[in-house]
Every structure is written in structure tokens, then in C-alpha cells.
Write a protein that holds these residues in place. Structure first.
Motif, PDB file in Angstrom:
ATOM      1  N   MET A   1      -0.677 -53.865 -64.465  1.00  8.05           N
ATOM      2  CA  MET A   1       0.585 -52.942 -64.452  1.00  8.05           C
ATOM      3  C   MET A   1       0.600 -52.802 -62.844  1.00  8.05           C
ATOM      4  N   PHE A   2      -0.356 -52.821 -61.772  1.00  5.91           N
ATOM      5  CA  PHE A   2      -0.183 -53.241 -60.506  1.00  5.91           C
ATOM      6  C   PHE A   2      -0.125 -54.761 -59.920  1.00  5.91           C
ATOM      7  N   ALA A   3       0.436 -54.979 -60.895  1.00 11.28           N
ATOM      8  CA  ALA A   3       0.127 -57.226 -59.700  1.00 11.28           C
ATOM      9  C   ALA A   3       1.224 -56.807 -59.371  1.00 11.28           C
ATOM     10  N   ASN A   4       2.679 -55.936 -59.878  1.00 10.86           N
ATOM     11  CA  ASN A   4       3.745 -56.277 -59.412  1.00 10.86           C
ATOM     12  C   ASN A   4       4.294 -55.295 -58.325  1.00 10.86           C
ATOM     13  N   SER A   5       3.893 -54.568 -58.356  1.00  6.37           N
ATOM     14  CA  SER A   5       3.663 -53.574 -56.778  1.00  6.37           C
ATOM     15  C   SER A   5       3.495 -53.930 -55.712  1.00  6.37           C
ATOM     16  N   TRP A   6       2.961 -54.950 -55.423  1.00  3.58           N
ATOM     17  CA  TRP A   6       3.423 -55.006 -54.091  1.00  3.58           C
ATOM     18  C   TRP A   6       3.884 -56.188 -53.622  1.00  3.58           C
ATOM     19  N   ARG A   7       4.594 -57.025 -54.625  1.00  2.00           N
ATOM     20  CA  ARG A   7       5.235 -57.219 -54.105  1.00  2.00           C
ATOM     21  C   ARG A   7       7.011 -56.860 -53.265  1.00  2.00           C
ATOM     22  N   ILE A   9       6.957 -54.546 -51.709  1.00  2.00           N
ATOM     23  CA  ILE A   9       6.620 -54.076 -49.784  1.00  2.00           C
ATOM     24  C   ILE A   9       6.390 -55.345 -49.219  1.00  2.00           C
ATOM     25  N   VAL A  10       5.511 -56.675 -49.701  1.00  2.00           N
ATOM     26  CA  VAL A  10       5.150 -57.571 -48.692  1.00  2.00           C
ATOM     27  C   VAL A  10       7.071 -57.701 -48.259  1.00  2.00           C
ATOM     28  N   LEU A  11       8.107 -57.873 -49.433  1.00  2.00           N
ATOM     29  CA  LEU A  11       8.990 -58.627 -48.960  1.00  2.00           C
ATOM     30  C   LEU A  11      10.016 -57.322 -48.177  1.00  2.00           C
ATOM     31  N   ILE A  12       9.429 -56.193 -48.223  1.00  2.00           N
ATOM     32  CA  ILE A  12      10.355 -55.232 -47.420  1.00  2.00           C
ATOM     33  C   ILE A  12       9.630 -55.943 -45.775  1.00  2.00           C
ATOM     34  N   VAL A  13       8.482 -55.629 -45.745  1.00  2.00           N
ATOM     35  CA  VAL A  13       7.743 -55.320 -44.475  1.00  2.00           C
ATOM     36  C   VAL A  13       7.592 -57.214 -43.892  1.00  2.00           C
ATOM     37  N   GLY A  14       8.161 -58.307 -44.082  1.00  2.00           N
ATOM     38  CA  GLY A  14       8.606 -59.076 -43.602  1.00  2.00           C
ATOM     39  C   GLY A  14       9.733 -59.411 -43.690  1.00  2.00           C
TER      40      GLY A  14
END
Length: 65
Positions: A1-7, A9-14
């Protein structure tokens, strides 16, 4: 369920880091060594964050994510 929730955020920060680096590099090319004194000034960091924020909003509203 939480596997794609970080993606996202990482893309926007990057992407924000890339935009920040491009603003710093372009101002260094345009202003030379005076760019660093501009960054360290009273509103220098605020202006850079404002430019990055506007770019991020434009990318979001243009559906480029």
C-alpha cells in the motif's frame, strides 16, 4: 500500500534540487562571482525559492507530472 507513496515526493524534491542548481548556475554565468554575494544578501535565498516554487507550480498545473 505504501510502496508507491514515496515516489512522487522523491521526484518533486529531486526536481526542486535540479531547478535550484539551474538557477544558481545560470545566475553564476550571468553575474559571475557577484552571484554568490547576491545569494547571501537579504532576499537572495527568498528569490531563489520563489523562482523554484513558481516553476514547480507551472509544471504541476501544466500536467507535466
Amino acid at each position: 500500500m505504501f510502496a508507491n507513496s514515496w515516489r512522487p515526493i522523491v521526484l518533486i524534491v529531486g526536481e526542486s534540487c535540479l531547478l535550484l542548481a539551474s538557477v544558481a548556475a545560470s545566475s553564476h554565468v550571468r553575474l559571475g562571482l557577484d552571484a554568490w554575494t547576491t545569494f547571501l544578501g537579504a532576499y537572495g535565498v527568498f528569490n531563489i525559492v520563489l523562482v523554484v516554487g513558481v516553476c514547480q507550480l507551472c509544471l504541476y498545473y501544466a500536467d507535466l507530472y
